[in-house]
Design an enzyme around this catalytic site. Structure first.
Site, PDB file in Angstrom:
ATOM      1  N   ASP A  29      -1.028   2.473  -5.429  1.00  0.00           N
ATOM      2  CA  ASP A  29      -1.054   1.041  -5.726  1.00  0.00           C
ATOM      3  C   ASP A  29      -2.381   0.680  -6.397  1.00  0.00           C
ATOM      4  O   ASP A  29      -3.382   1.376  -6.222  1.00  0.00           O
ATOM      5  CB  ASP A  29      -0.876   0.221  -4.451  1.00  0.00           C
ATOM      6  CG  ASP A  29      -1.932   0.563  -3.395  1.00  0.00           C
ATOM      7  OD1 ASP A  29      -1.989   1.730  -2.976  1.00  0.00           O
ATOM      8  OD2 ASP A  29      -2.706  -0.337  -3.002  1.00  0.00           O
TER       9      ASP A  29
ATOM     10  N   HIS B 298       0.820  -1.220   0.000  1.00  0.00           N
ATOM     11  CA  HIS B 298       0.000   0.000   0.000  1.00  0.00           C
ATOM     12  C   HIS B 298       0.854   1.271   0.000  1.00  0.00           C
ATOM     13  O   HIS B 298       0.345   2.353  -0.268  1.00  0.00           O
ATOM     14  CB  HIS B 298      -0.907  -0.016   1.233  1.00  0.00           C
ATOM     15  CG  HIS B 298      -2.257   0.584   1.013  1.00  0.00           C
ATOM     16  ND1 HIS B 298      -2.905   0.616  -0.214  1.00  0.00           N
ATOM     17  CD2 HIS B 298      -3.123   1.187   1.883  1.00  0.00           C
ATOM     18  CE1 HIS B 298      -4.083   1.184  -0.088  1.00  0.00           C
ATOM     19  NE2 HIS B 298      -4.244   1.562   1.167  1.00  0.00           N
TER      20      HIS B 298
ATOM     21  N   ASN C 182      -8.986   3.970  -1.069  1.00  0.00           N
ATOM     22  CA  ASN C 182      -9.406   4.983  -0.094  1.00  0.00           C
ATOM     23  C   ASN C 182      -8.661   6.312  -0.234  1.00  0.00           C
ATOM     24  O   ASN C 182      -9.214   7.375   0.050  1.00  0.00           O
ATOM     25  CB  ASN C 182      -9.257   4.450   1.325  1.00  0.00           C
ATOM     26  CG  ASN C 182     -10.309   3.403   1.654  1.00  0.00           C
ATOM     27  OD1 ASN C 182     -11.399   3.424   1.105  1.00  0.00           O
ATOM     28  ND2 ASN C 182      -9.972   2.466   2.524  1.00  0.00           N
TER      29      ASN C 182
ATOM     30  N   ASN D 227      -6.503   7.444   4.269  1.00  0.00           N
ATOM     31  CA  ASN D 227      -7.912   7.825   4.152  1.00  0.00           C
ATOM     32  C   ASN D 227      -8.165   9.328   4.157  1.00  0.00           C
ATOM     33  O   ASN D 227      -9.272   9.773   3.856  1.00  0.00           O
ATOM     34  CB  ASN D 227      -8.725   7.193   5.285  1.00  0.00           C
ATOM     35  CG  ASN D 227      -8.764   5.675   5.178  1.00  0.00           C
ATOM     36  OD1 ASN D 227      -8.178   5.095   4.273  1.00  0.00           O
ATOM     37  ND2 ASN D 227      -9.457   5.046   6.095  1.00  0.00           N
TER      38      ASN D 227
END
Length: 208
Positions: free
Chosen positions: A112, A41, A133, A87
């Site tokens: 990613d 991530h 997100n 987020n």
């Protein structure tokens, strides 16, 4: 006299716009914290870290992130690693866009992508968040999805219900061995985006 003043302001405005078009915000998405450093991530952070090492740059802790500045061929690139966690990435993007007066078309968000095979590259001028997100929050804060993004494939080799563990998991040894070559190409893409432009960069690198 009035006409001369109007021309002066008009000229100044054009120069300011031209200067702004030569500034670029390159945003690598990721999560802060030692536990996330080598996770899939965090590929956005890793790409910018590689670029900074390659060019001898240092990141400085600033409001809402870590920032490095790079000058190349008359352009200024601001490399941003938001410290807001994934987020809330949009907050940092919007702040630095406004602070440096960078137009939305001069942003490149590196993220990613589960829908691409490992190491695959896809550059686009716009698009949906694809369930990501970080992109979801950027779209929300900017109130648009019309900004360039650079998706880096991490594949979807996980069992049902294990997506979060996979995304927040670390690269395999085989993947780690292949990453340096991908980082080199990513560095080329960043430079190309600011100098050759988005369209030519997409033509040159998509699918490689």
């Amino acid at each position: 006299m009035i006409k001369w003043i109007q021309q002066l302001f008009s000229s100044s405005t054009i120069e300011n716009k031209t200067d702004n078009m030569k500034k670029f915000l390159i945003v690598g998405l990721g999560n802060i914290g030692a536990e996330y450093v080598n996770t899939r991530h965090n590929i956005g952070f890793k790409v910018l870290d590689f670029f900074a090492r390659k060019e001898g740059l240092s990141f400085e802790t600033v409001k809402l992130g870590a920032l490095a500045e790079y000058k190349f061929k008359g352009r200024t690139f601001f490399l941003l690693k938001p410290n807001t966690y994934m987020n809330l990435s949009g907050k940092a993007v919007k702040y630095w866009m406004d602070k440096e007066n960078i137009p939305v078309e001069n942003i490149l968000v590196i993220t990613d992508d589960l829908n691409l095979t490992f190491g695959a590259i896809r550059i686009r001028s716009k698009g949906s968040d694809g369930g990501h997100n970080g992109l979801k929050n950027i779209n929300l804060v900017l109130n648009t999805n019309m900004y360039p993004r650079f998706r880096f494939g991490i594949s979807d080799e996980f069992k049902k219900g294990k997506q979060v563990d996979y995304v927040l998991g670390e690269w395999t040894a085989e993947e780690e061995a292949k990453l340096p070559e991908r980082y080199e190409m990513a560095a080329e893409i960043i430079k190309s985006f600011g100098t050759a432009g988005l369209e030519l960069t997409m033509t040159s690198y998509n699918g490689k």
